[in-house]
Each structure stands twice: as structure tokens, then as C-alpha cells.
Scaffold this motif. Structure first.
Motif, PDB file in Angstrom:
ATOM      1  N   LEU A   1      19.934   9.607  -7.124  1.00 58.62           N
ATOM      2  CA  LEU A   1      20.293  11.088  -6.931  1.00 58.62           C
ATOM      3  C   LEU A   1      19.020  11.711  -7.711  1.00 58.62           C
ATOM      4  O   LEU A   1      18.771  12.821  -7.071  1.00 58.62           O
ATOM      5  CB  LEU A   1      21.660  11.503  -7.470  1.00 58.62           C
ATOM      6  N   HIS A   2      18.590  11.510  -8.759  1.00 59.52           N
ATOM      7  CA  HIS A   2      17.309  11.959  -9.540  1.00 59.52           C
ATOM      8  C   HIS A   2      16.253  12.095  -8.459  1.00 59.52           C
ATOM      9  O   HIS A   2      15.525  13.106  -8.501  1.00 59.52           O
ATOM     10  CB  HIS A   2      17.512  11.180 -10.771  1.00 59.52           C
ATOM     11  N   SER A   3      15.967  10.796  -8.013  1.00 58.01           N
ATOM     12  CA  SER A   3      14.699  10.929  -7.089  1.00 58.01           C
ATOM     13  C   SER A   3      14.973  11.731  -5.852  1.00 58.01           C
ATOM     14  O   SER A   3      13.925  12.214  -5.625  1.00 58.01           O
ATOM     15  CB  SER A   3      14.574   9.420  -6.704  1.00 58.01           C
ATOM     16  N   LEU A   4      16.221  11.775  -5.507  1.00 59.44           N
ATOM     17  CA  LEU A   4      16.497  12.825  -4.161  1.00 59.44           C
ATOM     18  C   LEU A   4      16.102  14.028  -4.656  1.00 59.44           C
ATOM     19  O   LEU A   4      15.491  14.842  -3.775  1.00 59.44           O
ATOM     20  CB  LEU A   4      17.848  12.464  -3.643  1.00 59.44           C
ATOM     21  N   ILE A   5      16.657  14.411  -5.554  1.00 57.96           N
ATOM     22  CA  ILE A   5      16.357  15.958  -6.243  1.00 57.96           C
ATOM     23  C   ILE A   5      14.955  16.228  -6.137  1.00 57.96           C
ATOM     24  O   ILE A   5      14.365  17.172  -6.060  1.00 57.96           O
ATOM     25  CB  ILE A   5      17.073  16.175  -7.283  1.00 57.96           C
ATOM     26  N   ASP A   6      14.249  15.454  -6.959  1.00 61.04           N
ATOM     27  CA  ASP A   6      12.830  15.293  -6.991  1.00 61.04           C
ATOM     28  C   ASP A   6      12.136  15.610  -5.563  1.00 61.04           C
ATOM     29  O   ASP A   6      11.214  16.299  -5.480  1.00 61.04           O
ATOM     30  CB  ASP A   6      12.133  14.141  -7.646  1.00 61.04           C
TER      31      ASP A   6
ATOM     32  N   THR B   1       0.947  -1.114   0.016  1.00 63.61           N
ATOM     33  CA  THR B   1      -0.052  -0.086  -0.024  1.00 63.61           C
ATOM     34  C   THR B   1       0.807   1.272   0.002  1.00 63.61           C
ATOM     35  O   THR B   1       1.972   1.168   0.437  1.00 63.61           O
ATOM     36  CB  THR B   1      -0.859   0.201   1.116  1.00 63.61           C
ATOM     37  N   PRO B   2       0.295   2.297  -0.444  1.00 65.59           N
ATOM     38  CA  PRO B   2       1.299   3.765  -0.418  1.00 65.59           C
ATOM     39  C   PRO B   2       1.664   3.900   0.958  1.00 65.59           C
ATOM     40  O   PRO B   2       2.758   4.401   0.996  1.00 65.59           O
ATOM     41  CB  PRO B   2       0.163   4.723  -1.003  1.00 65.59           C
ATOM     42  N   LYS B   3       0.823   3.645   2.008  1.00 67.53           N
ATOM     43  CA  LYS B   3       1.370   4.214   3.311  1.00 67.53           C
ATOM     44  C   LYS B   3       2.504   3.103   3.752  1.00 67.53           C
ATOM     45  O   LYS B   3       3.480   3.587   4.351  1.00 67.53           O
ATOM     46  CB  LYS B   3       0.184   4.190   4.202  1.00 67.53           C
ATOM     47  N   TYR B   4       2.444   1.870   3.427  1.00 63.96           N
ATOM     48  CA  TYR B   4       3.390   0.873   3.908  1.00 63.96           C
ATOM     49  C   TYR B   4       4.613   1.337   3.228  1.00 63.96           C
ATOM     50  O   TYR B   4       5.742   1.409   3.733  1.00 63.96           O
ATOM     51  CB  TYR B   4       2.808  -0.490   3.644  1.00 63.96           C
ATOM     52  N   ILE B   5       4.327   1.587   1.774  1.00 66.10           N
ATOM     53  CA  ILE B   5       5.664   1.991   0.995  1.00 66.10           C
ATOM     54  C   ILE B   5       6.378   3.220   1.774  1.00 66.10           C
ATOM     55  O   ILE B   5       7.734   3.094   1.835  1.00 66.10           O
ATOM     56  CB  ILE B   5       5.493   2.168  -0.536  1.00 66.10           C
ATOM     57  N   SER B   6       5.607   4.548   2.121  1.00 66.12           N
ATOM     58  CA  SER B   6       5.987   5.314   2.891  1.00 66.12           C
ATOM     59  C   SER B   6       6.830   5.059   4.068  1.00 66.12           C
ATOM     60  O   SER B   6       7.986   5.382   4.293  1.00 66.12           O
ATOM     61  CB  SER B   6       5.090   6.411   3.127  1.00 66.12           C
ATOM     62  N   GLY B   7       6.098   4.215   4.743  1.00 61.14           N
ATOM     63  CA  GLY B   7       7.012   3.607   5.956  1.00 61.14           C
ATOM     64  C   GLY B   7       8.196   2.876   5.875  1.00 61.14           C
ATOM     65  O   GLY B   7       9.060   3.178   6.753  1.00 61.14           O
ATOM     66  N   ILE B   8       8.232   2.092   5.096  1.00 65.12           N
ATOM     67  CA  ILE B   8       9.418   1.195   4.764  1.00 65.12           C
ATOM     68  C   ILE B   8      10.634   2.164   4.100  1.00 65.12           C
ATOM     69  O   ILE B   8      11.653   1.693   4.716  1.00 65.12           O
ATOM     70  CB  ILE B   8       9.097  -0.081   3.910  1.00 65.12           C
TER      71      ILE B   8
ATOM     72  N   THR C   1      11.424   4.461  -7.130  1.00 67.15           N
ATOM     73  CA  THR C   1      10.089   4.969  -7.746  1.00 67.15           C
ATOM     74  C   THR C   1       9.006   5.759  -6.751  1.00 67.15           C
ATOM     75  O   THR C   1       8.373   6.414  -7.201  1.00 67.15           O
ATOM     76  CB  THR C   1       9.373   3.820  -8.089  1.00 67.15           C
ATOM     77  N   ASP C   2       9.298   5.474  -5.306  1.00 69.97           N
ATOM     78  CA  ASP C   2       8.212   5.958  -4.702  1.00 69.97           C
ATOM     79  C   ASP C   2       8.727   6.864  -3.614  1.00 69.97           C
ATOM     80  O   ASP C   2       7.806   7.105  -2.577  1.00 69.97           O
ATOM     81  CB  ASP C   2       7.717   4.771  -4.007  1.00 69.97           C
ATOM     82  N   MET C   3       9.895   7.284  -3.527  1.00 69.98           N
ATOM     83  CA  MET C   3      10.405   8.192  -2.533  1.00 69.98           C
ATOM     84  C   MET C   3       9.515   9.520  -2.520  1.00 69.98           C
ATOM     85  O   MET C   3       9.460   9.989  -1.251  1.00 69.98           O
ATOM     86  CB  MET C   3      11.848   8.666  -2.934  1.00 69.98           C
ATOM     87  N   GLY C   4       8.731   9.880  -3.457  1.00 72.37           N
ATOM     88  CA  GLY C   4       7.970  11.139  -3.392  1.00 72.37           C
ATOM     89  C   GLY C   4       6.724  10.930  -2.536  1.00 72.37           C
ATOM     90  O   GLY C   4       6.175  11.860  -2.356  1.00 72.37           O
ATOM     91  N   LYS C   5       6.467   9.732  -2.490  1.00 71.58           N
ATOM     92  CA  LYS C   5       5.465   9.183  -1.455  1.00 71.58           C
ATOM     93  C   LYS C   5       5.292   9.714  -0.091  1.00 71.58           C
ATOM     94  O   LYS C   5       4.365   9.525   0.599  1.00 71.58           O
ATOM     95  CB  LYS C   5       4.849   8.038  -1.876  1.00 71.58           C
ATOM     96  N   VAL C   6       6.614  10.069   0.576  1.00 67.35           N
ATOM     97  CA  VAL C   6       6.591  10.298   1.704  1.00 67.35           C
ATOM     98  C   VAL C   6       6.205  11.750   2.068  1.00 67.35           C
ATOM     99  O   VAL C   6       6.578  12.658   1.312  1.00 67.35           O
ATOM    100  CB  VAL C   6       8.120  10.143   2.269  1.00 67.35           C
ATOM    101  N   LEU C   7       5.301  12.008   2.844  1.00 65.48           N
ATOM    102  CA  LEU C   7       4.606  13.277   3.200  1.00 65.48           C
ATOM    103  C   LEU C   7       4.951  13.831   4.324  1.00 65.48           C
ATOM    104  O   LEU C   7       5.432  15.159   4.008  1.00 65.48           O
ATOM    105  CB  LEU C   7       3.213  12.814   3.365  1.00 65.48           C
ATOM    106  N   LYS C   8       5.189  13.335   5.579  1.00 64.14           N
ATOM    107  CA  LYS C   8       5.723  14.290   6.644  1.00 64.14           C
ATOM    108  C   LYS C   8       6.904  15.033   6.503  1.00 64.14           C
ATOM    109  O   LYS C   8       8.005  14.252   5.950  1.00 64.14           O
ATOM    110  CB  LYS C   8       5.448  13.467   7.787  1.00 64.14           C
TER     111      LYS C   8
END
Length: 724
Positions: free
Chosen positions: A621-626, A535-542, A580-587
Motif C-alpha cells: 500500500l505504501h508503494s501504491l501511494i508513492d 532490466t528496468p524496462k522488463y521489470i516495468s513490463g512484468i 521496490t520497483d512499482m514506481g518504474k512504470v512510466l506510461k
């Protein structure tokens, strides 16, 4: 169509005697659903409804009919198509005289509810459950007419207001109902809009509300006998409460002592309104978000206020008055340290109240504010003297133990929060006292964790034990039980974030040697859940957790441990999760954790430069800049506590929900407080990497798109470093 209209008119004339509610619905719905078809007949409809209202008696059995008939007139009057019907001043005057005023008047049945069912009266009057009452419908009609025909209606309402007030002055004791009607008329006449939080915030400029308050409201509140004509007292107090945002600080400052003076009033409605008004006034803030009535303003009234509120709780029918308890909480919150002189008397009373309500928890709002007040008291007192926590423990532990032993499910989430607050106050003051350890085995009982309302406060409490008493937990051999809780949490879509929180605390505070022996099993559970229920929430958590692990230990240890579970899995984690999913972290704090963790992967992890991982370096690094440059992705199911719309146990039945105590909020320490800017941290880390591995960085950066290289150069310029 004409035939239907004729039938509708006939129904409106006769069906009130057959089925009031059914005809009333017809009245209310007709003009909303049609326009052109009914326009030729609308004046006849209005006349028929008007005549019906004039003829209908004040008996309660006709309340639904009258209410919906008044709603019908309101709906018609607010529609531009039909406003010509009401433009004649004579018609407006007759509506006011024959329809509005009679239905604004308080009736004997209303007075009976006021005296015999005060809670019902309060629900109707200030909580908005009066939607089908005559008075509410009449008030709505007044508001509609005053908005749409403001200039014409001003003189008409003004005349009736003068008549009502003059009648009251002639004989206040006998004619108090006239003034009560006048107050309701002004309130409806002047109101244009507002919110539950701020009261009425938009009013008619033609109605001088502060002047009316000074001439008609404050004199009522200043009468020596606080029990005289209680209905009128309640109306006056409600006026102050409703228009608090309009009256201004000076007027409210003059009213505040009078409101406090009415706290001991015998009428439950009066002292409830007084407490509610005080509480709402104390929440007011100015344009700079500062409290309007702070401790300096409230201080001179504090003794009378606090003693009055607690005395009110001893009045008949108000032993569990939620308005009073909320006012106590708000008073302590405003006074802060200035409330200390009252704590010696207040805390024993609060403890006794808790003991009594625990026997039969029946007022959830009262109970919530009671625990809020206790949590706030602990916070205020222990900020001044941390050693005072032992006094709270001595007073509250017997009550808490009784609640837990008797399995009072409504109170258990509150008790766990309170225990966490007490334990967190003790942080750094030595070992955890024995009474806490006596409770600890019970906290690990599977039955407690099956109740959804217990999960969040229990996780916090267990984490407090881990932080302050990990050595004793190890000595007791309870790590396996805690890991069992972690496994239960991580398998749950609703509670997986709690599992990550618990795991971070274990890695932070539990003896490293023992926790390391369990890491492979722990990581296996994490990847099992990732493969079975992503799930998106789990991906963010991991992502946040693995970033935390990199910061706590190293990226090399993370890569080694993951590849021991399955060769090549670390690369898959980078490719399919981080990139792929680093941007899904919200807080914001979590994003900072991820940014620092990924930076350490890029610059301090030799495994990232191995052939099998080299292609991931520029993409990471590309995803980190995003992550830095793009706003967080708003994805369904990502917020903490959401379960992605999946009911995990549809047969669980009703369960007590968790209600977070505002004054028992957990501290959220910033584990990376020394890093103030994650972008500059990336730049300085890349600079160090370039110096230690000369010539490698340009090759790694070459796949980056030009705009990303420009952004990276901007970070370096801001940090004052060079990477090339």
C-alpha cells in the motif's frame, strides 16, 4: 607568437592558390580559438581575407576557399572583441559591394545544377546541404552583419536592394538575376531565427517582409507563364515558404492559389518547391493549436490542388517526388471527408504507383509518404463506410502479396501495418476473410521475425488475428507457434515489451481453457528472464502484466500459479519486484493498470492476509501511494524499444528499420475505462474491505507512516467513503 601570426598572414595571402580547403579552414578556425593573441593583428587578417575575396574569381574550384573566407568574416564580425573593425560605414558598404553581393549572385554553374541536377539544387537550397557554398556563406555574413550592426547596415543594404530591383525593372527578362539576388539579400537580412517546422519565426523589425512579399513576390507568382524564368519562380516560392510564420494567414491565403497553379511547372525545382510550400502551409496551427488552413479554406482549391499534385507525379523526373507525395498526404489529412470525391481517381493511381515503386524501392521518403497516404485514405473512407474496406482489400491485396512473395524487405514493415489497419477496420463485422488466413501461416515463419523492422508491425498483425479469429487459430493448431514467438520476444531486451503485448492479447481473446494449460510454462519463461536478465524496462513490463492478470482473473489465481512454480515465489515477487520497483512504470495507462491491479491484490486477495504475506500488505500500500503521489522514475533503458545499450546480434548486419506510419497508429483501448480515478477506486475498495472484514483494516494500516495515512484519508474524503 608574432612570428606565427606573420606566417599565418602570409598563408592567407598565397596558399589559396595551393590548397584552397586547407587555407579556408585556417580562416574559419583562427578567431574562434584565440582572442587576445590575435587581436592586434585581426584588422590585418580581415583586410587580407577581404582582398583575397575581391581577387578570387567565380570559378567553382575556389568555392571552398571563398566559403570559408566568408565564414571567417562572419565569425570575426560576431565577436565583440573585433566589432570595431566593421563599425565604419564605409567599410560595411565596401564589404557589401565587393564581397556580399558578388557571392549572393547566382552563377552559371548554379544555373546548370538547377537545370541538370534539380535534386542536388533542392538539397542545397532548402534542405541545408549548402554549408560550403558561396551563397550560403554570403547569406550567413549578411545575417551576422544585420544582427550586430543593424542600424548602420540597414541603409547600406536598403540602397543595394533598391539598385538590384531597379535594374530588374529596367529589363526583367535580361536582369532577372538581380531580383533573385535581391530576394536572397532580403531573406538573409531579415532572418533572426527559426525552426525546420515553422520556418523563420524571428525577423528584423526594420525589414517590412509582408510589404516586400506584396510588391515583389506575389507579382512574380501571378505572371501568366508558370515556366518563365524558373530560377526566379523558385526563389519567390521559397520566400513564401521560409517566411510563412511571419507573413500571416491573409497573405498566405492570397499566395495559396498561386502556389497550386505552379504545381504543373516544367521545372522540377519549381513544382517541388510549390508542393513543399503547400504542404508546410497546411501544417500551420494558430495559438489555440487549430489548423490555420482547414477544409473550409482549402476546399475551394481542392480540385485544382489534388489534380495538380497527381499530374506533377507524371512529369519527367518527378515520378517519385517526395515533396509531392507528402503534399498529397497533407492535403487529404486537412480535407478529411472533403477528400472523398477525389478518392475514386486517387486510389487507383496510388495503387499503380505502389506497384511500380515495389519493383525497385529507391526513394525511402517517397515510399513512406505513399504508404502514409494509403493508410490515411483507408481511414477517411472507412470512417464514412466501413464496408468500403473490401474495395481497398481488392485493390491492395495483389500488390501486398507480390511484395511478400518477392521478399521486398523495405516494404514489408509497411505492408504488415497496412494489413493490420484493414483487419482492424473489419473488427466486429464478422469472420476474417479467407485471403487473410492464406497469409497467416507465412506470418509465423521464423525468418520474418529475425528482421528487426518486422517485429512491431507483425506483433500488431498477429494480435489482430487473435482478437478477431482466435477460434480459427485454435482450429488450425497454431497456438504453439504463437507461443514460440512470445518466447522469442520475451528473451529479447529490445522486444520484451512486444512479448507482453502479445501475451495480454492471448489472455484477453484466446479461448481460456487452452491458454490456461500453458500458463505455468509461460510464467516459467517470465521468471527465467527475470532471473537471468533483469532490466528496468522488463521489470516495468512484468509488473504491468501481472497487474493485468490480477484484473483479468484474480490475485488468488496469480498467487497460486506462481507458488506452484516454486513455493514462496509469490512473496518474493511482492517483496523484490512490486514493492521496490512499482514506481518504474512510466506510461499513464500502464500506471493505472498497476494501481487497479495492486488495489485488487490488497482488497480482494485473501492470500495477501496469510501469515507469510501479511508483512507485505502495508508495504505494498505504501508503494501504491508513492505511485500516485510521486512522478515516474526516469531510468535509462526503460523506454519502449530501448535495448539498454546491448547489441543482441552484432553480426546481424544492416536491417531495415521499422517506421511507424502516423496514419496507421494502432488504437490503444483503455481496458479500465469504467475506472476514471484510480485513487478513488483504492478508497472505495478499502471501504468495502473494511466492511467485509471488520476490525482487520486498522491493524493492517497501523505500520503506515502518518503522512501516508493523511494521503489515504484525503482519497477517502474525495471518494466520499470511510475506512475506519
Amino acid at each position: 607568437m608574432c612570428h606565427r601570426c606573420a606566417l599565418a598572414m602570409m598563408r592567407m595571402r598565397v596558399c589559396w592558390s595551393i590548397c584552397a580547403r586547407r587555407s579556408a579552414r585556417t580562416f574559419a578556425c583562427t578567431p574562434r580559438n584565440t582572442t587576445e593573441e590575435f587581436k592586434p593583428f585581426m584588422e590585418q587578417f580581415v583586410t587580407a581575407v577581404w582582398e583575397l575575396l575581391v581577387k578570387t574569381s567565380l570559378q567553382t574550384k575556389y568555392d571552398a576557399l571563398v566559403s570559408h573566407a566568408l565564414q571567417f568574416l562572419s565569425v570575426v564580425a560576431e565577436r565583440q572583441h573585433y566589432q570595431s573593425i566593421f563599425e565604419n560605414p564605409e567599410i560595411l558598404a565596401q564589404i557589401c559591394d565587393k564581397v556580399v553581393i558578388p557571392n549572393l549572385d547566382i552563377r552559371p554553374s548554379d544555373e546548370e545544377i538547377f537545370e541538370d541536377s534539380p535534386e542536388e539544387y533542392i538539397r542545397r537550397d532548402i534542405e541545408g546541404s549548402d554549408i560550403d557554398t558561396r551563397r550560403r556563406a554570403a547569406c550567413d555574413l549578411v545575417k551576422t552583419l544585420s544582427i550586430n550592426f543593424e542600424q548602420k547596415i540597414f541603409g547600406i543594404f536598403g540602397q543595394y536592394l533598391e539598385i538590384l530591383l531597379t535594374k530588374y525593372k529596367e529589363n526583367p527578362t535580361a536582369n532577372w538575376r538581380s531580383k533573385d539576388t535581391a530576394i536572397y539579400l532580403v531573406t538573409s537580412w531579415a532572418s533572426r531565427g527559426g525552426t525546420q517546422k515553422h520556418g523563420i519565426t524571428q525577423t528584423s523589425e526594420l525589414v517590412p517582409l509582408p510589404e516586400f512579399c506584396a510588391q515583389q513576390i506575389i507579382p512574380e507568382l501571378e505572371r501568366p507563364n508558370i515556366n518563365e524564368i524558373p530560377v526566379l519562380k523558385a526563389a519567390a516560392i521559397k520566400y513564401v515558404m521560409v517566411f510563412r510564420s511571419i507573413l500571416g494567414p491573409q497573405v498566405l491565403a492570397n499566395c495559396l492559389p498561386q502556389l497550386i497553379r505552379h504545381l504543373p511547372a516544367e521545372s522540377p525545382v519549381v513544382h517541388s518547391y510549390a508542393a513543399c510550400s503547400v504542404e508546410k502551409i497546411l501544417t500551420m496551427r494558430d495559438a489555440s493549436n487549430a489548423i490555420v488552413f482547414g477544409p473550409q479554406v482549402l476546399g475551394p482549391h481542392a480540385t485544382q490542388l489534388i489534380s495538380g499534385l497527381f499530374a506533377t507525379l507524371s512529369l519527367p523526373g518527378s515520378g517519385e517526388n517526395e515533396y509531392v507525395m507528402k503534399a498529397i498526404m497533407r492535403s487529404f489529412s486537412v480535407l478529411q471527408s472533403a477528400s472523398m470525391p477525389f478518392m475514386g481517381v486517387a486510389l487507383p493511381q496510388l495503387t499503380e504507383i505502389l506497384t511500380q515503386v515495389a519493383k525497385n524501392p529507391s526513394r525511402p521518403h517517397f515510399n513512406h509518404y505513399l504508404f502514409e497516404t494509403l493508410a490515411l485514405s483507408i481511414k477517411i473512407v472507412c470512417q464514412a463506410d466501413a464496408s468500403a474496406v473490401s474495395s481497398f482489400e481488392e485493390a491492395l491485396f495483389p500488390v501486398f502479396q507480390g511484395i511478400l512473395q518477392q521478399d521486398i524487405v523495405e516494404f514489408m514493415p509497411y505492408v504488415f501495418q497496412m494489413l493490420s489497419v484493414l483487419l482492424e477496420v473489419r473488427e466486429g463485422s464478422g469472420s476474417i476473410p479467407e485471403p487473410y488466413w492464406a497469409l497467416f501461416p507465412c506470418l509465423l515463419s521464423p525468418a520474418l521475425w529475425d528482421r528487426t523492422g518486422n517485429v512491431t508491425p507483425l506483433i500488431r498483425l498477429i494480435s489482430a488475428f487473435i482478437k478477431q479469429g482466435s477460434a480459427q487459430i485454435q482450429a488450425l493448431g497454431k497456438l504453439s507457434a504463437i507461443l514460440g514467438i512470445f518466447q522469442k520476444m520475451i528473451a529479447s531486451k529490445a522486444n520484451d515489451h512486444e512479448g507482453f503485448y502479445l501475451l495480454q492479447n492471448l489472455l484477453s481473446y484466446y479461448p481460456a481453457a487452452e491458454i490456461q494449460t500453458n500458463l505455468r510454462q509461460i510464467f516459467g519463461l517470465l521468471f527465467q528472464r527475470l532471473s537471468l536478465s533483469k532490466t528496468p524496462k522488463y521489470i516495468s513490463g512484468i509488473i504491468v502484466f501481472f497487474s493485468f492478470y490480477v484484473i483479468k482473473y484474480s490475485g488468488g489465481q496469480l498467487a497460486q500459479l506462481i507458488d506452484e512454480i516454486q513455493p514462496g515465489m509469490f512473496g518474493m515477487l511482492l517483496d523484490r519486484v512490486f514493492i521496490t520497483d512499482m514506481g518504474k512504470v512510466l506510461k499513464e495507462q500502464d500506471r493505472k493498470m498497476v494501481a487497479v491491479g495492486v488495489t485488487k491484490l490488497l482488497t480482494e486477495t485473501p492470500e495477501m492476509l496469510l501469515p507469510q504475506h501479511g508483512a507485505f500488505w502495508p508495504r505494498l500500500l505504501h508503494s501504491l501511494i508513492d505511485l500516485f503521489e510521486r512522478p515516474p522514475e526516469k531510468l535509462k533503458g526503460l523506454e519502449i524499444g530501448e535495448s539498454a545499450g546491448v547489441a543482441e546480434d552484432p553480426d546481424a548486419g544492416y536491417q531495415v528499420a521499422f517506421a511507424q506510419l502516423t496514419h496507421a497508429q494502432p488504437n490503444q483501448p483503455d481496458h479500465l475505462a469504467e475506472i476514471t480515478d484510480a485513487r478513488q477506486f483504492l478508497a472505495t475498495s478499502l471501504s468495502k474491505f473494511a466492511q467485509s472484514r471488520a476490525g482487520e483494516l486498522p491493524t493492517l494500516l497501523s505500520p503506515l507512516e502518518p503522512e501516508y495515512k493523511q494521503v489515504l484519508q484525503k482519497y477517502c474524503d474525495q471518494a466520499g467513503v470511510r475506512i475506519a
